[in-house]
Scaffold this active site. Structure first.
Site, mmCIF file in Angstrom:
data_model
loop_
_atom_site.group_PDB
_atom_site.id
_atom_site.type_symbol
_atom_site.label_atom_id
_atom_site.label_comp_id
_atom_site.label_asym_id
_atom_site.label_seq_id
_atom_site.Cartn_x
_atom_site.Cartn_y
_atom_site.Cartn_z
ATOM 1 N N ALA A 1 0.829 -1.205 0.000
ATOM 2 C CA ALA A 1 0.000 0.000 0.000
ATOM 3 C C ALA A 1 0.861 1.251 0.000
ATOM 4 O O ALA A 1 1.817 1.374 0.769
ATOM 5 C CB ALA A 1 -0.918 0.005 1.216
ATOM 6 N N THR B 1 2.399 -2.563 4.169
ATOM 7 C CA THR B 1 2.511 -1.120 3.958
ATOM 8 C C THR B 1 3.834 -0.801 3.270
ATOM 9 O O THR B 1 4.788 -1.583 3.338
ATOM 10 C CB THR B 1 2.486 -0.337 5.276
ATOM 11 O OG1 THR B 1 3.684 -0.617 6.023
ATOM 12 C CG2 THR B 1 1.266 -0.680 6.110
ATOM 13 N N ASP B 2 3.900 0.341 2.613
ATOM 14 C CA ASP B 2 5.204 0.885 2.254
ATOM 15 C C ASP B 2 5.896 1.256 3.568
ATOM 16 O O ASP B 2 5.283 1.245 4.640
ATOM 17 C CB ASP B 2 5.027 2.114 1.349
ATOM 18 C CG ASP B 2 6.221 2.333 0.431
ATOM 19 O OD1 ASP B 2 7.293 1.761 0.687
ATOM 20 O OD2 ASP B 2 6.080 3.086 -0.555
ATOM 21 N N ALA B 3 7.184 1.571 3.503
ATOM 22 C CA ALA B 3 7.942 1.815 4.728
ATOM 23 C C ALA B 3 7.310 2.938 5.557
ATOM 24 O O ALA B 3 7.103 4.049 5.062
ATOM 25 C CB ALA B 3 9.382 2.170 4.384
ATOM 26 N N LEU B 4 7.032 2.632 6.809
ATOM 27 C CA LEU B 4 6.383 3.607 7.692
ATOM 28 C C LEU B 4 7.361 4.646 8.230
ATOM 29 O O LEU B 4 6.964 5.523 9.003
ATOM 30 C CB LEU B 4 5.682 2.878 8.844
ATOM 31 C CG LEU B 4 4.500 1.992 8.424
ATOM 32 C CD1 LEU B 4 3.992 1.168 9.601
ATOM 33 C CD2 LEU B 4 3.369 2.832 7.838
#
Length: 215
Positions: A104, A142-145
């Site tokens: 995402a 997720t993409d990197a938070l």
């Protein structure tokens, strides 16, 4: 990758390169035609799987028509889901049964989501649209938070809980790992995250690992 012990490759890029001002997708994309991109996404995913490596199609719902970079900060896309379905979503639709995970993006759909959150933290994006409208029941990561679009606006605890309740199964690279872990733990203990919701993600991950013989 597999010979080196790498079991997951965060690829292929499923974004359609339709904005010449895009500073982050451009040459990472397979091209400007969504059907061509979809076909190459499927081929790439199959190639990885043939080598025993899991594929991750990214960046849902499509980062190709943005003029900003979510690594650096907030990025908005002024499109609704109908508009996205005419281009950006085509590679995700076409490859939905071929990809092992979907990543995402942190882009915010100012006309698409009622919660006005980045898609990686948005229940509208991940549960209502990706799982509900598109019927995807695989693993969402997720993409990197630790990227600017998240850390400039949310704490590691906030982003972890929001992303998980939005429907993400794996929370990639929080800026503060301990704060993110403790945030999820506290949310489970207080009931903000239900055990049923937690078990859904655990089961998806274990099912995927078992399918590919990953320990």
């Amino acid at each position: 990758c597999r010979e080196l012990g790498v079991q997951v490759n965060f690829a292929p890029v499923a974004d359609v390169n339709i904005n010449p001002k895009n500073p982050v997708i451009n040459t990472r994309s397979f091209g400007e035609n969504p059907v061509n991109v979809a076909n190459k996404v499927i081929a790439y995913a199959r190639g990885l799987e043939d080598g025993g490596v899991l594929s991750v199609s990214k960046h849902f719902p499509g980062h190709g028509d943005t003029a900003g970079d979510t690594h650096d900060g907030y990025v908005a896309l002024e499109k609704d889901w109908q508009q996205l379905s005419e281009c950006e979503l085509i590679p995700f639709y076409n490859a939905i049964n071929e990809t092992d995970m979907i990543m995402a993006a942190h882009i915010t759909l100012t006309r698409g989501n009622t919660d006005n959150l980045p898609c990686s933290l948005s229940y509208d994006a991940l549960t209502m649209h990706l799982r509900g409208e598109m019927g995807y029941n695989g693993v969402i990561i997720t993409d990197a938070l630790a990227m600017g679009a998240i850390v400039e606006n949310y704490s590691s605890k906030e982003s972890a809980v929001l992303a998980f309740n939005a429907g993400a199964d794996i929370l990639l690279m929080p800026y503060d790992y301990a704060a993110a872990f403790n945030g999820i733990l506290s949310a489970v203990q207080t009931g903000e995250i239900s055990l049923d919701r937690l078990n859904e993600s655990v089961e998806r991950i274990l099912r995927l690992k078992a399918e590919f013989g990953i320990i």
